[in-house]
Enzyme design. Sequence first.
Site, short mmCIF file in Angstrom:
data_model
loop_
_atom_site.label_atom_id
_atom_site.label_comp_id
_atom_site.label_asym_id
_atom_site.label_seq_id
_atom_site.Cartn_x
_atom_site.Cartn_y
_atom_site.Cartn_z
N ARG A 1 4.46 -29.96 -20.98
CA ARG A 1 4.03 -28.80 -20.21
C ARG A 1 5.20 -27.83 -20.02
O ARG A 1 6.28 -28.23 -19.57
CB ARG A 1 3.52 -29.24 -18.84
CG ARG A 1 3.02 -28.05 -18.06
CD ARG A 1 3.18 -28.20 -16.59
NE ARG A 1 2.94 -26.91 -15.98
CZ ARG A 1 3.53 -26.49 -14.88
NH1 ARG A 1 4.40 -27.25 -14.26
NH2 ARG A 1 3.27 -25.31 -14.40
N ARG B 1 4.72 -19.30 -0.61
CA ARG B 1 4.95 -17.99 -1.25
C ARG B 1 4.06 -16.93 -0.62
O ARG B 1 2.92 -17.20 -0.27
CB ARG B 1 4.62 -18.05 -2.74
CG ARG B 1 5.52 -18.95 -3.53
CD ARG B 1 5.20 -18.78 -5.02
NE ARG B 1 5.72 -19.89 -5.78
CZ ARG B 1 5.00 -20.62 -6.63
NH1 ARG B 1 3.72 -20.35 -6.85
NH2 ARG B 1 5.55 -21.62 -7.27
N ASN C 1 5.56 -33.87 -18.08
CA ASN C 1 5.75 -32.66 -17.28
C ASN C 1 7.08 -32.85 -16.53
O ASN C 1 7.14 -33.59 -15.57
CB ASN C 1 4.56 -32.52 -16.32
CG ASN C 1 4.65 -31.27 -15.47
OD1 ASN C 1 5.64 -30.54 -15.51
ND2 ASN C 1 3.62 -31.02 -14.70
N GLU D 1 -5.03 -30.67 -15.95
CA GLU D 1 -4.11 -29.99 -16.88
C GLU D 1 -3.57 -30.96 -17.92
O GLU D 1 -3.38 -30.61 -19.08
CB GLU D 1 -2.96 -29.36 -16.09
CG GLU D 1 -3.43 -28.21 -15.23
CD GLU D 1 -2.46 -27.84 -14.13
OE1 GLU D 1 -1.63 -26.96 -14.35
OE2 GLU D 1 -2.55 -28.44 -13.04
N HIS E 1 -0.52 -21.03 -14.28
CA HIS E 1 -1.65 -21.98 -14.07
C HIS E 1 -2.69 -21.84 -15.18
O HIS E 1 -3.84 -22.23 -15.00
CB HIS E 1 -2.39 -21.72 -12.73
CG HIS E 1 -1.64 -22.09 -11.50
ND1 HIS E 1 -1.87 -21.45 -10.30
CD2 HIS E 1 -0.71 -23.03 -11.26
CE1 HIS E 1 -1.09 -21.98 -9.37
NE2 HIS E 1 -0.38 -22.94 -9.93
#
Length: 395
Positions: free
Chosen positions: A90, A238, A7, A383, A179
Site C-alpha cells: 500500500r 485534522r 502496509n 482495502e 483513501h
Amino acid sequence: MKILVVNAGSSSLKYQLFDMGKGTVLAKGNCERIGIDGRITHKRPSKEDFSASPAFPDHRAAIGYVLRLLTDPTYGVIGSVGEIAAVGHRFAHGGERLRESAVLGDEELAYLESIVGLNPLHGPPAISGFKACRAEMPSVKHVGVFDTSYYSSLPDYAYIYPLPYELYEEKKIRRYGFHGTSHRYVAGKAQELLGDPNAKIVTCHLGNGASITATVNGKAVDTSMGFTPQDGVPMGTRSGALDPTVVTYIMRECGLTAEETEKLLNEKSGLLGVSGVSSDCRDVEEAAAKGNMRASLAMRILVHNVKKLIGAYYAEMNGIDALVFTAGIGENDRALRAEVCGGLSALGISVDEAVNATCPRGEICDISGKNARARTFVIPTNEEYMIARDTLALV
Ligand code: AMP
C-alpha cells in the site's frame, strides 16, 4: 495463489496473507514499535492469537520475523515462503505518474523516491517497507497500489486549484485525493448491489481520517481530500477545509512556524480541537450525550460538512443513485448516519430508522427509506483485499 499484503507505516508494518483461490485471509497481523523496541500481534481465523515483543530495529527485521512466523510449525499457515506468489504494497501517494497499480521495479522506486516531498509522512516508511520486503523476497513480484490512483480520472477542473498555473506545472500542486482504494472498493460493491455499472455514487469514508468521493461509471469525478489528506470534512485531529487565509493569519498572530502550523492543523484540530475531549468519535459522542456543548458542536460540524459535500456531489453528477457509508464511523455510528441523511429527502435520500439501527457490525446493509429514490448502503471497507486483487491481476 497466496498473496501477501503489506502496509508499512513509520513504526509499524501491517500484513495480511490471502488465499485468493478461496478468497480467505490465512493470517494477519501488525508489527509495532519498529525502531523503538518491537511488538507483534499475529492472528489466524479460529486459532489462538500470538503476540511477542521481539527486537525490530527496522522494517527488514519486522518482515523477516513475519515470514518466519508465517512458516512456523506452530503459528504458521504455509509450509515455506515460496508459497507466497506476490506481495502487494500500500502506498498513499503515486504522484501524477503512477496512475494505476503497478509492478514495482527500480524505475517505479526511483519515481516514488522523487515524490516523497509530496508525501513526507507516509512516503518514506512505505518505501522502506517495500525495500525490506524485496530484500527478503527477491524472487517474487512486488506490486504497488496507490491511494491516489483512483483519482487519475478526475476532470482537470476538479483537480486544478485556482492558483497561478505554474504552481501546478512546476510544483505539482493539485488535488490528488486519498483513501482511493477504499472508495474504489465500496463504490464497486455499490455498483454490484445496484446492478448498474454506470451508477452515480457518493461514498463517505468516515474514520479517523475522512473523505467523500463522487463516482460515475466506475470512475471518480471528485473527492474531498486534496493536495494532502488535510482537505475536506473535519476528521479526528485534522481540520478539513478552511479559508486558506486562516492558516497565514494563525502563523502571524500565534507566531507559529510552517511546521508548527501544520501540526496544529493535522494533529490538534477536527473533533479533538473543537471538543477538547478526544479525537475518537465514540468519546466525543459520549461527552456530547452527557451535555458537553463543545463535543456536541464538534459532531454537528462534522455532520454539516458531510451533508454539504453530498449536496455538492449531487449537483456535480446531476443526481445520486447510491450513498455509501464506510470505515470506523460510517460502518458503526448509526446515529451519525441518520443525522447525515436527515433532511436530504429533496435529493431522494432517506434511511429506514429500524434497519439503520439494527445493521449488524461488519455486514453490508441497505438502510434506504421506503420511498427513497437513492439507495443508502453501509458497506464495510476492505482495502487489503483490493490490494491483493490488484496484485493478483498483475502477476
Ligand atoms: P477508522 O479510522 O476507520 O479505524 O475509524 C476510527 C473511528 O471510528 C474512531 O473515531 C472511532 O471512534 C469510530 N468508531 C468506531 N466504532 C464506532 C461506533 N460504534 N460508534 C461511533 N464511532 C465509532
